[in-house]
Structure formats: structure tokens, C-alpha cells
Write a protein that holds these residues in place. Structure first.
Motif, PDB file in Angstrom:
ATOM      1  N   UNK A  57      41.405   1.876  37.085  1.00 53.93           N
ATOM      2  CA  UNK A  57      41.095   1.757  38.505  1.00 53.93           C
ATOM      3  C   UNK A  57      40.317   2.999  38.933  1.00 53.93           C
ATOM      4  N   UNK A  58      39.746   2.996  40.109  1.00 55.20           N
ATOM      5  CA  UNK A  58      39.040   4.206  40.561  1.00 55.20           C
ATOM      6  C   UNK A  58      39.927   5.449  40.588  1.00 55.20           C
ATOM      7  N   UNK A  59      41.207   5.282  40.920  1.00 53.50           N
ATOM      8  CA  UNK A  59      42.112   6.443  40.928  1.00 53.50           C
ATOM      9  C   UNK A  59      42.322   6.978  39.513  1.00 53.50           C
ATOM     10  N   UNK A  60      42.484   6.103  38.543  1.00 57.72           N
ATOM     11  CA  UNK A  60      42.660   6.522  37.148  1.00 57.72           C
ATOM     12  C   UNK A  60      41.385   7.175  36.635  1.00 57.72           C
ATOM     13  N   UNK A  61      40.247   6.637  37.016  1.00 57.56           N
ATOM     14  CA  UNK A  61      38.975   7.214  36.584  1.00 57.56           C
ATOM     15  C   UNK A  61      38.797   8.638  37.118  1.00 57.56           C
ATOM     16  N   UNK A  62      39.173   8.842  38.374  1.00 59.63           N
ATOM     17  CA  UNK A  62      39.079  10.198  38.951  1.00 59.63           C
ATOM     18  C   UNK A  62      40.027  11.146  38.226  1.00 59.63           C
ATOM     19  N   UNK A  63      41.198  10.660  37.870  1.00 63.41           N
ATOM     20  CA  UNK A  63      42.159  11.479  37.120  1.00 63.41           C
ATOM     21  C   UNK A  63      41.604  11.825  35.738  1.00 63.41           C
ATOM     22  N   UNK A  64      40.947  10.863  35.100  1.00 63.43           N
ATOM     23  CA  UNK A  64      40.313  11.110  33.794  1.00 63.43           C
ATOM     24  C   UNK A  64      39.242  12.179  33.934  1.00 63.43           C
ATOM     25  N   UNK A  65      38.429  12.090  34.970  1.00 61.76           N
ATOM     26  CA  UNK A  65      37.330  13.044  35.167  1.00 61.76           C
ATOM     27  C   UNK A  65      37.856  14.455  35.427  1.00 61.76           C
ATOM     28  N   UNK A  66      39.029  14.583  36.082  1.00 59.87           N
ATOM     29  CA  UNK A  66      39.588  15.904  36.411  1.00 59.87           C
ATOM     30  C   UNK A  66      40.457  16.486  35.290  1.00 59.87           C
ATOM     31  N   UNK A  67      40.909  15.652  34.370  1.00 65.64           N
ATOM     32  CA  UNK A  67      41.881  16.079  33.365  1.00 65.64           C
ATOM     33  C   UNK A  67      41.256  16.998  32.319  1.00 65.64           C
ATOM     34  N   UNK A  68      41.972  18.075  31.946  1.00 65.49           N
ATOM     35  CA  UNK A  68      41.482  18.965  30.889  1.00 65.49           C
ATOM     36  C   UNK A  68      41.903  18.495  29.494  1.00 65.49           C
ATOM     37  N   UNK A  86      44.819   3.453  27.256  1.00 66.08           N
ATOM     38  CA  UNK A  86      44.507   2.258  26.493  1.00 66.08           C
ATOM     39  C   UNK A  86      43.036   1.875  26.513  1.00 66.08           C
ATOM     40  N   UNK A  87      42.169   2.877  26.501  1.00 64.51           N
ATOM     41  CA  UNK A  87      40.724   2.643  26.469  1.00 64.51           C
ATOM     42  C   UNK A  87      40.138   3.445  25.312  1.00 64.51           C
ATOM     43  N   UNK A  88      38.860   3.262  25.051  1.00 70.02           N
ATOM     44  CA  UNK A  88      38.209   4.009  23.976  1.00 70.02           C
ATOM     45  C   UNK A  88      37.829   5.408  24.444  1.00 70.02           C
ATOM     46  N   UNK A  89      37.599   6.282  23.472  1.00 70.71           N
ATOM     47  CA  UNK A  89      37.179   7.637  23.852  1.00 70.71           C
ATOM     48  C   UNK A  89      35.772   7.639  24.429  1.00 70.71           C
ATOM     49  N   UNK A  90      34.982   6.622  24.102  1.00 73.32           N
ATOM     50  CA  UNK A  90      33.656   6.501  24.712  1.00 73.32           C
ATOM     51  C   UNK A  90      33.796   6.264  26.217  1.00 73.32           C
ATOM     52  N   UNK A  91      34.767   5.418  26.611  1.00 78.69           N
ATOM     53  CA  UNK A  91      35.012   5.175  28.033  1.00 78.69           C
ATOM     54  C   UNK A  91      35.429   6.462  28.733  1.00 78.69           C
ATOM     55  N   UNK A 127      34.087  10.976  32.436  1.00 74.60           N
ATOM     56  CA  UNK A 127      33.988  12.434  32.600  1.00 74.60           C
ATOM     57  C   UNK A 127      32.563  12.841  32.963  1.00 74.60           C
ATOM     58  N   UNK A 128      31.588  12.166  32.360  1.00 81.50           N
ATOM     59  CA  UNK A 128      30.191  12.494  32.647  1.00 81.50           C
ATOM     60  C   UNK A 128      29.844  12.173  34.096  1.00 81.50           C
ATOM     61  N   UNK A 129      30.385  11.060  34.628  1.00 82.36           N
ATOM     62  CA  UNK A 129      30.104  10.690  36.025  1.00 82.36           C
ATOM     63  C   UNK A 129      30.776  11.640  37.008  1.00 82.36           C
ATOM     64  N   UNK A 130      31.927  12.149  36.663  1.00 84.69           N
ATOM     65  CA  UNK A 130      32.624  13.079  37.543  1.00 84.69           C
ATOM     66  C   UNK A 130      33.594  12.376  38.480  1.00 84.69           C
TER      67      UNK A 130
END
Length: 138
Positions: free
Chosen positions: A11-22, A33-38, A43-46
Motif C-alpha cells: 500500500x502507499x503507507x508500506x511503500x513510504x515505510x520501505x523508502x524510509x527504512x535503513x 513478500x515482494x522482490x528486492x527489485x520492487x 526506494x528510488x522514488x522516495x
């Protein structure tokens, strides 16, 4: 606002968490449960660009130019040929236009249906009137 697809894993919330996560991409990929490419994509989008984007092409491909479309429409208006006959004629001087392209052109212009043909045969008449009790077959 775009609706979230029912089969989406993030979801958009999970995506934002992915982008912020170290955390490393492989750890996040297993966690969500997604690929590392995803993970790399989000992360590239921010964190500010986590909404889905439209998959619709910006420019739709057309096989016919405006002049070619005008030719097909003018032929249809003047001859009233059916689609297959019109395609046969158009393909002689515009070989890249196939039946589907001609049909699409006619549909956009509202010429895809021919007007009903004039009846040249004798119209149906009503049954002959007979008197009650008379037998004409004997």
C-alpha cells in the motif's frame, strides 16, 4: 485519487515505510513478500512519491494519419460499401490499413453502421379476406 488494486502487495503507507527504512533490500523483501527489485523501485522514488501511477500510454499509437482517415470516411459516405469491401478498396492505395484499423476509423466517425437499405421488393400484404364458412380449397 486512484483506487488501490485488490491484488497489490504494498500500500502507499508500506511503500513510504520501505523508502524510509535503513534495512537491507533482502530483509525488506522477505518482510513484505515482494522482490528486492520492487524494494529498489520504491526506494528510488522516495517517500514522497508512493502513489500508483497510471499505466495508460501517454500517446496512443495510430496507424492512419488525419488525411488517411478522411479518405476512408469519404469513401464510406459516397459508396456506402460494407466494411470488407471498403477495406479491400482502401488496402490498394493504403496497404498499412487493415480491417481493424478501417473499422476503428469508421467507429470513431460514427460511420460503422450503414443506414437501413431501401426496400425494392414488394412489401408484405395482409392475408386475403374470406367469408366465414366458405371453402376455397375444394
Amino acid at each position: 485519487m486512484l483506487a488501490i488494486h485488490p491484488n497489490v502487495r504494498t500500500t502507499p503507507a508500506v511503500r513510504a515505510e520501505i523508502a524510509r527504512s535503513p534495512d537491507p533490500s533482502s530483509v525488506l523483501a522477505k518482510r513484505y513478500g515482494v522482490s528486492s527489485k520492487t524494494i529498489r523501485i520504491w526506494r528510488k522514488r522516495g517517500p514522497d512519491d508512493c502513489q500508483d501511477r497510471s499505466a495508460r500510454p501517454h500517446k496512443l499509437p495510430r496507424k492512419a494519419s488525419d488525411e488517411e482517415r478522411a479518405i476512408a470516411c469519404a469513401l464510406r459516405r459516397t459508396t456506402s460499401f460494407p466494411l470488407d469491401d471498403l477495406t479491400f478498396i482502401v488496402s490498394h492505395f493504403l496497404p498499412h490499413l487493415n480491417r481493424d484499423a478501417v473499422c476503428g476509423i469508421l467507429k470513431v466517425e460514427g460511420l460503422n453502421r450503414l443506414p437501413p437499405a431501401d426496400r425494392t421488393c414488394k412489401p408484405h400484404s395482409s392475408f386475403k379476406e374470406y367469408e366465414i364458412g366458405s371453402s376455397t380449397w375444394m
